[in-house]
Design a protein around this motif. Structure first.
Motif, PDB file in Angstrom:
ATOM      1  N   GLN A  92       0.834  -1.205   0.000  1.00 17.03           N
ATOM      2  CA  GLN A  92       0.000   0.000   0.000  1.00 17.03           C
ATOM      3  C   GLN A  92       0.869   1.256   0.000  1.00 17.03           C
ATOM      4  N   ARG A  93       1.904   1.255   0.838  1.00 11.04           N
ATOM      5  CA  ARG A  93       2.777   2.432   0.935  1.00 11.04           C
ATOM      6  C   ARG A  93       3.482   2.719  -0.383  1.00 11.04           C
ATOM      7  N   LEU A  94       4.102   1.681  -0.959  1.00 11.99           N
ATOM      8  CA  LEU A  94       4.857   1.891  -2.193  1.00 11.99           C
ATOM      9  C   LEU A  94       3.927   2.298  -3.333  1.00 11.99           C
ATOM     10  N   MET A  95       2.719   1.734  -3.367  1.00 15.03           N
ATOM     11  CA  MET A  95       1.760   2.112  -4.403  1.00 15.03           C
ATOM     12  C   MET A  95       1.363   3.578  -4.255  1.00 15.03           C
ATOM     13  N   THR A  96       1.145   4.009  -3.012  1.00 17.10           N
ATOM     14  CA  THR A  96       0.802   5.407  -2.761  1.00 17.10           C
ATOM     15  C   THR A  96       1.920   6.328  -3.227  1.00 17.10           C
ATOM     16  N   MET A  97       3.155   5.966  -2.935  1.00 17.50           N
ATOM     17  CA  MET A  97       4.291   6.801  -3.342  1.00 17.50           C
ATOM     18  C   MET A  97       4.399   6.902  -4.863  1.00 17.50           C
ATOM     19  N   ARG A  98       4.075   5.814  -5.552  1.00 18.32           N
ATOM     20  CA  ARG A  98       4.126   5.851  -7.024  1.00 18.32           C
ATOM     21  C   ARG A  98       2.998   6.704  -7.591  1.00 18.32           C
ATOM     22  N   GLU A  99       1.852   6.688  -6.917  1.00 14.45           N
ATOM     23  CA  GLU A  99       0.651   7.312  -7.477  1.00 14.45           C
ATOM     24  C   GLU A  99       0.569   8.817  -7.261  1.00 14.45           C
ATOM     25  N   THR A 100       1.165   9.332  -6.179  1.00 14.66           N
ATOM     26  CA  THR A 100       0.975  10.756  -5.890  1.00 14.66           C
ATOM     27  C   THR A 100       2.190  11.378  -5.219  1.00 14.66           C
ATOM     28  N   THR A 101       2.374  12.680  -5.470  1.00 16.94           N
ATOM     29  CA  THR A 101       3.394  13.456  -4.740  1.00 16.94           C
ATOM     30  C   THR A 101       2.715  14.498  -3.845  1.00 16.94           C
ATOM     31  N   ASP A 102       1.388  14.445  -3.747  1.00 20.49           N
ATOM     32  CA  ASP A 102       0.616  15.381  -2.936  1.00 20.49           C
ATOM     33  C   ASP A 102       0.722  14.984  -1.467  1.00 20.49           C
ATOM     34  N   GLY A 103       1.391  15.812  -0.682  1.00 15.58           N
ATOM     35  CA  GLY A 103       1.617  15.492   0.725  1.00 15.58           C
ATOM     36  C   GLY A 103       0.344  15.312   1.521  1.00 15.58           C
ATOM     37  N   PHE A 104      -0.712  16.060   1.179  1.00 14.12           N
ATOM     38  CA  PHE A 104      -1.962  15.943   1.931  1.00 14.12           C
ATOM     39  C   PHE A 104      -2.672  14.625   1.620  1.00 14.12           C
ATOM     40  N   GLU A 105      -2.607  14.198   0.354  1.00 11.77           N
ATOM     41  CA  GLU A 105      -3.197  12.909   0.001  1.00 11.77           C
ATOM     42  C   GLU A 105      -2.404  11.773   0.658  1.00 11.77           C
ATOM     43  N   ILE A 106      -1.081  11.916   0.678  1.00  9.39           N
ATOM     44  CA  ILE A 106      -0.232  10.910   1.326  1.00  9.39           C
ATOM     45  C   ILE A 106      -0.540  10.846   2.823  1.00  9.39           C
ATOM     46  N   ALA A 107      -0.707  12.020   3.432  1.00  5.22           N
ATOM     47  CA  ALA A 107      -1.025  12.056   4.863  1.00  5.22           C
ATOM     48  C   ALA A 107      -2.376  11.407   5.144  1.00  5.22           C
ATOM     49  N   ARG A 108      -3.335  11.635   4.247  1.00  4.93           N
ATOM     50  CA  ARG A 108      -4.658  11.033   4.429  1.00  4.93           C
ATOM     51  C   ARG A 108      -4.561   9.505   4.391  1.00  4.93           C
ATOM     52  N   ARG A 109      -3.813   8.996   3.419  1.00  4.34           N
ATOM     53  CA  ARG A 109      -3.678   7.540   3.316  1.00  4.34           C
ATOM     54  C   ARG A 109      -2.855   6.986   4.479  1.00  4.34           C
ATOM     55  N   ASP A 110      -1.869   7.761   4.926  1.00  5.86           N
ATOM     56  CA  ASP A 110      -1.050   7.325   6.055  1.00  5.86           C
ATOM     57  C   ASP A 110      -1.899   7.216   7.314  1.00  5.86           C
ATOM     58  N   LEU A 111      -2.826   8.154   7.463  1.00  6.21           N
ATOM     59  CA  LEU A 111      -3.728   8.119   8.620  1.00  6.21           C
ATOM     60  C   LEU A 111      -4.590   6.857   8.577  1.00  6.21           C
ATOM     61  N   GLU A 112      -5.033   6.477   7.364  1.00  5.70           N
ATOM     62  CA  GLU A 112      -5.825   5.245   7.213  1.00  5.70           C
ATOM     63  C   GLU A 112      -5.014   4.027   7.650  1.00  5.70           C
ATOM     64  N   ILE A 113      -3.722   4.016   7.264  1.00  2.00           N
ATOM     65  CA  ILE A 113      -2.877   2.850   7.538  1.00  2.00           C
ATOM     66  C   ILE A 113      -2.453   2.805   9.009  1.00  2.00           C
ATOM     67  N   ARG A 114      -2.040   3.961   9.549  1.00  2.00           N
ATOM     68  CA  ARG A 114      -1.400   3.964  10.872  1.00  2.00           C
ATOM     69  C   ARG A 114      -2.302   4.401  12.003  1.00  2.00           C
ATOM     70  N   GLY A 115      -3.356   5.169  11.707  1.00  2.00           N
ATOM     71  CA  GLY A 115      -4.121   5.767  12.792  1.00  2.00           C
ATOM     72  C   GLY A 115      -3.444   7.057  13.247  1.00  2.00           C
ATOM     73  N   PRO A 116      -4.097   7.814  14.147  1.00  2.00           N
ATOM     74  CA  PRO A 116      -3.604   9.143  14.481  1.00  2.00           C
ATOM     75  C   PRO A 116      -2.363   9.207  15.362  1.00  2.00           C
ATOM     76  N   GLY A 117      -2.087   8.117  16.104  1.00  4.43           N
ATOM     77  CA  GLY A 117      -1.034   8.199  17.128  1.00  4.43           C
ATOM     78  C   GLY A 117       0.282   8.752  16.658  1.00  4.43           C
ATOM     79  N   GLU A 118       0.826   8.208  15.562  1.00  2.00           N
ATOM     80  CA  GLU A 118       2.170   8.591  15.158  1.00  2.00           C
ATOM     81  C   GLU A 118       2.228   9.975  14.525  1.00  2.00           C
ATOM     82  N   PHE A 119       1.067  10.522  14.140  1.00  4.40           N
ATOM     83  CA  PHE A 119       1.076  11.875  13.581  1.00  4.40           C
ATOM     84  C   PHE A 119       1.351  12.920  14.660  1.00  4.40           C
ATOM     85  N   LEU A 120       1.090  12.559  15.905  1.00  3.27           N
ATOM     86  CA  LEU A 120       0.966  13.587  16.925  1.00  3.27           C
ATOM     87  C   LEU A 120       2.210  13.799  17.758  1.00  3.27           C
ATOM     88  N   GLY A 121       3.227  12.963  17.580  1.00  5.30           N
ATOM     89  CA  GLY A 121       4.430  13.105  18.381  1.00  5.30           C
ATOM     90  C   GLY A 121       4.095  13.032  19.852  1.00  5.30           C
TER      91      GLY A 121
END
Length: 683
Positions: free
Chosen positions: A597-626
């Protein structure tokens, strides 16, 4: 009237409950089930055997009780009813269980029924000894999140006892509940702990049942109220009024070799307006990698200096702090601004000299790392604090710098992040902050082509690196580890450096990693920036802040080991000039589902907000928040993906309650849901 102080949970098993965060009766009552078991139905053994592969509850009399020793010690109990027989197998058991399950005992057992070598069996079923005709439960049986030494029966008893003692009064006004069509608190909680047999199990499981909606709304509302109240409390504090946009600001803009983008101009106007207020700015500046946050922060610093105050910029790593220092000092020092450099690696005499400049006010802008927050560093007149990659700092570290104001004034704070935060996450965990977004890249940036390549094709990748270097381009080669790890079997940066130096004769191959001394790190980075090093082998120390426009090729080794956010940050080190740029993701087969999923996302887009949205789906909010919430204020019940509509409603209700000063409702709701944990949300 202020709400009654929450009652402590009973002392029995107190320490075990406390480890789960269950310290008061209300904590226990709001410790809701994660799933349910249906013990309301008995299935005949023959029917359960025919169904197979399903969880069933059966009842029978023990007709055989043996301890077997091959292939391992185990307790084998056979039960029978009028329809057939069933084996109950226990791999781990106590002597008391052998006696408890003696022949002639009536047992009710529940588990998934499997067909083993010796026929139908249940392995480690939950069971209870019962009398013939014992009534069945009328509700589903709750299964709670538990900790070591806490059995389900113990939790059920503790929760049931707590429910007898708490004040059930609803914290929300009837008019609000009616307008939002929300369930009342007490019946919603009781239903979730003791759901009736006829309930819609699907709605209970996916948490769409009205009782769950009430819990999720309450939780989100408590979070919004706490953050908005913290925001209001900050506005009571005094801050320096930084009104002057004078000679330095004008000269700074005039000497820039480029025009600010429309997005940069918009967020700069938002920041400038905040700095003129007499209460502290608390603004998060978001922008994708390469969007130009640094120049905006430097212009904010110029406003503070124009107004007669000092500004401080703190970065999490020395490489990033050094990049900021060299770039901003090159802009500021020709205009007569004294910029100080302060990091932990400075020699003692240099550190003393820099600290003296800060304390005397001679240094108008101070750039550095955690060294800025040491007790020995005192500012003469600090007006603005800029924290880059703010999620990399702990709450305490950010507060320490903010508390270095003088004359009782709290400095304005601008936090920057190159990790775009999805909208729902910003609306929940950052509801106390003003958020500015630079959503436009400067013109002339080259698009980055991303490809995923199997490690087996490494030789082709090395040839590509060689060709790029011969064309005058520079290359990053990123490795995740600097030491061999048998567990991960990743190639080390030092080995890769030696391999590439061997494979690329005639080219300068540099190496930078976290264990190099800061001075050695800077020396390698400066050589790469100056074009003296063609290939830079590095660990993730170059993740943020490194700006070398001539670097147009990046190779990321074992890309499957990195998170999406980190891959995006690393990729952002190329594409900063006009040359076409490429990012090659080297991966080791076979790939897991998340890595794919991660590698496919990286190939498909360079939009940081879209990447962040998909990352949130994969990881959940915890790691975003430091360290912002220190793990304790995570949402337990609401889901940011499926409950966005509730987030928006909770935000609007919180705004109304705070704005209309309905303090009794706010206090009661926060006491119920956060108790003594509200501090975690305030910073």
């Amino acid at each position: 009237m202020p709400p009654a102080k929450p009652k402590a949970a009973p002392k029995t098993n107190e320490s075990k409950l406390a480890r789960l965060g269950l310290r008061t009766d209300m904590d226990l009552v709001l410790h809701l089930p994660m799933r349910y078991e249906d013990e309301t139905i008995i299935v005949p053994i023959r029917e359960a055997c025919l169904r197979g592969g399903h969880v069933s509850q059966v009842e029978g009399v023990v007709i055989k009780n043996d301890i077997a020793f091959k292939p391992r010690r185990q307790l084998l109990v056979t039960i029978a009813d009028d329809s057939g027989e069933l084996l109950l197998r226990f791999m781990n058991f106590y002597g008391s269980q052998v006696k408890q399950l003696a022949e002639g005992t009536r047992v009710r057992a529940r588990a998934e029924l499997k067909h083993g070598f010796f026929g139908a069996e249940m392995v480690h079923p939950t069971y209870k000894v019962v009398n013939e005709g014992a009534p069945l439960p009328r509700e589903l049986t709750p299964v709670y999140p538990a900790g070591e030494g806490l059995s389900q029966s113990m939790l059920r008893r503790a929760i049931a006892d707590a429910m007898k003692r708490i004040d059930w009064q609803d914290t929300l006004p009837p008019a609000l509940l009616s307008s939002m069509q929300l369930s009342n608190f007490e019946p919603a909680v009781r239903l979730l702990h003791y759901p009736p047999q006829e309930i819609d199990a699907g709605a209970l499981l996916d948490r769409s049942h009205p009782a769950w909606v009430r819990m999720k709304f309450d939780e989100l509302l408590a979070q919004q109220l706490s953050l908005k109240r913290a925001q209001r409390a900050r506005r009571v504090k005094g801050a320096p009024v930084l009104k002057a946009i004078g000679a330095l600001s004008d000269a700074f803009l005039a000497q820039l070799p480029f025009r600010l983008t429309g997005a940069q101009q918009r967020v700069l106007a938002e920041i400038r307006a905040d700095l003129t207020n007499g209460y502290p700015m608390q603004r998060l500046l978001q922008g994708d990698v390469g969007s130009g946050k640094t120049v905006v922060s430097a212009l904010a610093a110029a406003q503070a200096i124009d107004s007669g105050y000092q500004a401080a910029l703190m970065a999490p790593t020395e490489i990033l702090a050094d990049q900021h220092f060299r770039k901003i000092a090159a802009w500021m020092e020709p205009l007569g601004v004294k910029v100080a450099w302060l990091t932990g690696s400075l020699k003692k005499k240099d550190k003393i000299a820099a600290t003296a400049m800060v304390e005397s006010g001679e240094a108008q802008l101070v750039i550095g790392t955690h060294a800025l927050i040491q007790d020995t560093v005192q500012f003469a007149k600090l007006g603005l604090v800029i924290v880059d990659e703010q999620h990399r700092f702990g709450v305490g570290q950010r507060l320490t710098l903010r508390n270095k104001g003088s004359n009782g004034k709290t400095p304005h704070q601008l936090m920057m992040s190159a990790t775009p935060i999805p909208r729902t996450l910003a609306m929940t965990y950052y509801a106390d902050l003003e958020v500015s977004v630079i959503d436009e890249l400067p013109p002339g940036r080259s698009p980055i082509v991303t490809r995923a390549i199997d490690q087996n094709r490494r030789d082709e990748v090395i040839e590509r690196v060689h060709a790029a270097a011969l064309e005058g381009r520079q290359v990053y080669w990123v490795c995740p580890l600097i030491e061999e790890s048998e567990a991960l079997q990743l190639q080390t940066a030092t080995d890769t450096h030696a391999m590439l130096a061997d494979a690329l004769p005639g080219l300068q191959v540099g190496l930078v990693h976290g264990r190099l001394k800061p001075a050695d790190k800077q020396e390698v980075m400066h050589a790469f920036t100056a074009g003296e090093v063609q290939v830079l082998v590095a660990t993730t120390v170059i993740e943020v802040g490194v700006d070398v426009p001539n670097a147009s090729l990046m190779v990321i080794e074992h890309a499957e080991r990195f998170g999406l956010s980190q891959l995006h940050q690393l990729r952002g080190r190329v594409g900063r000039g006009s040359a076409a740029s490429v990012c090659l993701l080297l991966y080791q087969s076979p790939l897991g589902q998340i890595a794919k999923q991660r590698l496919m996302t990286m190939r498909e887009t360079t939009d940081g907000f879209e990447i962040a949205r998909r990352d949130l789906e994969i990881r959940g909010p915890g790691e975003f928040l430091g360290a912002r919430q220190s793990g304790q204020a995570m949402l337990r019940f609401a889901d940011l993906e499926t409950d966005q509509w509730l987030v928006e409603q909770a935000r609007d209700v919180a705004h109304s309650l705070i704005h209309d000063a309905v303090d009794d409702v706010v206090e009661a709701h926060l006491a119920r849901w956060l108790g003594g944990r509200e501090e975690f949300l305030k910073v």
